[in-house]
Scaffold this motif. Structure first.
Motif, PDB file in Angstrom:
ATOM      1  N   GLY A   1    -112.312  45.655 -33.200  1.00 26.24           N
ATOM      2  CA  GLY A   1    -111.403  46.349 -33.219  1.00 26.24           C
ATOM      3  C   GLY A   1    -109.934  45.391 -34.010  1.00 26.24           C
ATOM      4  N   GLY A   2    -108.750  45.234 -33.674  1.00 23.09           N
ATOM      5  CA  GLY A   2    -107.744  45.141 -34.297  1.00 23.09           C
ATOM      6  C   GLY A   2    -107.774  42.895 -33.729  1.00 23.09           C
ATOM      7  N   ALA A   3    -106.618  41.892 -34.616  1.00 21.79           N
ATOM      8  CA  ALA A   3    -107.020  40.464 -34.032  1.00 21.79           C
ATOM      9  C   ALA A   3    -105.955  41.232 -32.662  1.00 21.79           C
ATOM     10  CB  ALA A   3    -105.748  39.701 -35.890  1.00 21.79           C
ATOM     11  N   ALA A   4    -105.012  41.243 -32.819  1.00 18.86           N
ATOM     12  CA  ALA A   4    -103.919  41.184 -31.873  1.00 18.86           C
ATOM     13  C   ALA A   4    -104.293  41.783 -30.757  1.00 18.86           C
ATOM     14  CB  ALA A   4    -102.306  42.557 -32.345  1.00 18.86           C
ATOM     15  N   GLU A   5    -105.798  42.975 -30.813  1.00 17.12           N
ATOM     16  CA  GLU A   5    -106.306  43.330 -29.733  1.00 17.12           C
ATOM     17  C   GLU A   5    -107.864  42.618 -28.937  1.00 17.12           C
ATOM     18  OE1 GLU A   5    -109.627  47.120 -29.127  1.00 17.12           O
ATOM     19  OE2 GLU A   5    -108.482  46.814 -30.323  1.00 17.12           O
ATOM     20  N   GLN A   6    -108.184  42.107 -30.486  1.00 18.24           N
ATOM     21  CA  GLN A   6    -109.182  41.183 -29.270  1.00 18.24           C
ATOM     22  C   GLN A   6    -108.524  39.809 -29.106  1.00 18.24           C
ATOM     23  OE1 GLN A   6    -111.093  40.617 -34.235  1.00 18.24           O
ATOM     24  NE2 GLN A   6    -112.436  41.664 -33.296  1.00 18.24           N
ATOM     25  N   LEU A   7    -107.574  39.342 -30.200  1.00 18.04           N
ATOM     26  CA  LEU A   7    -106.419  37.906 -29.376  1.00 18.04           C
ATOM     27  C   LEU A   7    -106.589  38.545 -27.837  1.00 18.04           C
ATOM     28  CD1 LEU A   7    -105.947  34.966 -29.791  1.00 18.04           C
ATOM     29  CD2 LEU A   7    -103.389  36.189 -30.752  1.00 18.04           C
ATOM     30  N   ASP A   8    -105.817  39.132 -27.101  1.00 18.39           N
ATOM     31  CA  ASP A   8    -105.841  39.607 -26.191  1.00 18.39           C
ATOM     32  C   ASP A   8    -106.966  39.778 -25.693  1.00 18.39           C
ATOM     33  OD1 ASP A   8    -105.545  42.385 -23.761  1.00 18.39           O
ATOM     34  OD2 ASP A   8    -103.365  41.009 -24.433  1.00 18.39           O
ATOM     35  N   ALA A   9    -107.258  40.177 -25.546  1.00 20.11           N
ATOM     36  CA  ALA A   9    -108.928  40.291 -24.459  1.00 20.11           C
ATOM     37  C   ALA A   9    -109.565  38.712 -24.375  1.00 20.11           C
ATOM     38  CB  ALA A   9    -110.305  40.866 -25.567  1.00 20.11           C
ATOM     39  N   LEU A  10    -109.521  38.390 -25.444  1.00 22.24           N
ATOM     40  CA  LEU A  10    -109.270  36.494 -25.438  1.00 22.24           C
ATOM     41  C   LEU A  10    -108.923  35.927 -24.351  1.00 22.24           C
ATOM     42  CD1 LEU A  10    -110.887  34.944 -28.616  1.00 22.24           C
ATOM     43  CD2 LEU A  10    -112.785  35.933 -26.476  1.00 22.24           C
ATOM     44  N   ILE A  11    -108.041  35.808 -24.780  1.00 26.49           N
ATOM     45  CA  ILE A  11    -106.576  35.092 -23.576  1.00 26.49           C
ATOM     46  C   ILE A  11    -106.745  36.168 -22.265  1.00 26.49           C
ATOM     47  CG2 ILE A  11    -104.194  34.381 -23.259  1.00 26.49           C
ATOM     48  CD1 ILE A  11    -105.801  33.254 -25.694  1.00 26.49           C
ATOM     49  N   HIS A  12    -107.157  36.387 -22.353  1.00 30.25           N
ATOM     50  CA  HIS A  12    -106.859  37.719 -20.421  1.00 30.25           C
ATOM     51  C   HIS A  12    -108.681  37.283 -19.802  1.00 30.25           C
ATOM     52  CE1 HIS A  12    -103.781  40.396 -21.470  1.00 30.25           C
ATOM     53  NE2 HIS A  12    -103.443  40.117 -20.630  1.00 30.25           N
ATOM     54  N   THR A  13    -109.582  37.190 -20.962  1.00 25.37           N
ATOM     55  CA  THR A  13    -111.003  37.025 -20.638  1.00 25.37           C
ATOM     56  C   THR A  13    -110.634  34.997 -19.748  1.00 25.37           C
ATOM     57  OG1 THR A  13    -111.494  38.543 -22.021  1.00 25.37           O
ATOM     58  CG2 THR A  13    -112.945  36.594 -21.195  1.00 25.37           C
ATOM     59  N   PHE A  14    -110.283  34.336 -20.828  1.00 27.80           N
ATOM     60  CA  PHE A  14    -110.722  32.948 -20.527  1.00 27.80           C
ATOM     61  C   PHE A  14    -109.497  32.591 -19.430  1.00 27.80           C
ATOM     62  CE2 PHE A  14    -110.656  31.060 -25.182  1.00 27.80           C
ATOM     63  CZ  PHE A  14    -112.244  31.942 -25.491  1.00 27.80           C
ATOM     64  N   MET A  15    -108.408  33.428 -18.737  1.00 31.14           N
ATOM     65  CA  MET A  15    -107.819  32.756 -17.552  1.00 31.14           C
ATOM     66  C   MET A  15    -108.443  33.575 -16.296  1.00 31.14           C
ATOM     67  SD  MET A  15    -104.948  31.595 -17.908  1.00 31.14           S
ATOM     68  CE  MET A  15    -104.466  31.709 -16.418  1.00 31.14           C
ATOM     69  N   GLY A  16    -109.417  34.915 -16.838  1.00 29.58           N
ATOM     70  CA  GLY A  16    -110.073  35.247 -15.858  1.00 29.58           C
ATOM     71  C   GLY A  16    -110.870  33.852 -15.067  1.00 29.58           C
ATOM     72  N   HIS A  17    -111.858  33.266 -16.578  1.00 30.83           N
ATOM     73  CA  HIS A  17    -112.426  32.343 -15.952  1.00 30.83           C
ATOM     74  C   HIS A  17    -112.038  31.204 -15.449  1.00 30.83           C
ATOM     75  CE1 HIS A  17    -116.091  34.057 -17.537  1.00 30.83           C
ATOM     76  NE2 HIS A  17    -116.021  34.860 -18.498  1.00 30.83           N
ATOM     77  N   TYR A  18    -110.438  30.662 -15.772  1.00 28.17           N
ATOM     78  CA  TYR A  18    -110.354  29.978 -15.555  1.00 28.17           C
ATOM     79  C   TYR A  18    -109.566  29.797 -14.313  1.00 28.17           C
ATOM     80  CZ  TYR A  18    -109.264  28.506 -20.853  1.00 28.17           C
ATOM     81  OH  TYR A  18    -109.875  27.982 -21.866  1.00 28.17           O
ATOM     82  N   VAL A  19    -108.947  30.632 -13.674  1.00 32.68           N
ATOM     83  CA  VAL A  19    -109.330  31.015 -11.995  1.00 32.68           C
ATOM     84  C   VAL A  19    -109.891  30.691 -11.228  1.00 32.68           C
ATOM     85  CG1 VAL A  19    -108.458  32.481 -10.696  1.00 32.68           C
ATOM     86  CG2 VAL A  19    -106.944  31.769 -13.226  1.00 32.68           C
TER      87      VAL A  19
END
Length: 193
Positions: A82-100
């Motif tokens: 996927g594109g960089a924007a899609e990957q960045l979005d997926a990463l930050i959402h995934t990280f936030m899910g783990h952080y919580v």
């Protein structure tokens, strides 16, 4: 004859790590003893030492379990393409899910790194750098001018991590704003700059 391993050996190790994460997050590594951990696990100190040779090894297990998950997240998201924007979005959402879901482990990772022996600390730091470098590469892909100014690229990357890494200090998972919305806000702020 060698002693056989209990069928639930890994589950018991993980239970110790869970309790240690909670204890270290609340009292700090230096403020927690193996006796405190044994009490939190409703077991004996000798049984704790059966699973982990030292308190530092338990701390390393707490940190490793968390940073290894973040490294795996990076690998999984980048492998999907996927594109960089899609990957960045997926990463930050995934990280936030783990952080919580792992606020105690995140807090320990951020606050207790200096309590690790040098070799273990170097291993954790190398993994942290892999995660940070992957996010920075995506930010540079979105804004190629950042690639011309590595100091600015790193600052922007660390600002993004600063926004999400410290949510454990103020974020209420039972509050009105879900983690995905926090991730969206962080991404919007970073992309606006």
């Amino acid at each position: 004859m060698a002693r056989t391993q209990a069928a639930d050996y890994e589950q018991r190790r993980e239970a110790i790590v869970d309790r240690a994460a909670r204890l270290f997050a609340r009292r700090g590594f230096d403020g927690s003893s193996v006796a405190d951990l044994a009490a939190a696990c409703d077991t004996s100190k000798s049984l704790i030492y059966h699973y982990y040779p030292s308190k530092e090894d338990i701390l390393y297990a707490v940190m490793s379990s968390h940073i290894d998950q973040l490294v795996a997240d990076v690998g999984a998201v980048l492998a999907r393409g996927g594109g960089a924007a899609e990957q960045l979005d997926a990463l930050i959402h995934t990280f936030m899910g783990h952080y919580v879901g792992a606020a105690d482990r995140q807090k320990v990772l951020l606050n207790e790194l200096d309590s690790l022996p040098p070799e273990q600390r170097a291993t954790v730091v190398a993994k942290q750098r892999r995660v940070v470098d992957a996010v920075q590469a995506l930010l540079v892909a979105l804004d190629p001018e950042l690639g011309l100014d590595p100091a600015r690229a790193r600052a922007k990357t660390m600002l993004l991590f600063g926004m999400i890494n410290w949510t454990h200090t103020w974020y209420d998972p039972d509050g009105p704003i879900p983690p995905a919305q926090i991730a969206d806000m962080a991404l919007a702020m970073v992309q606006a700059s």
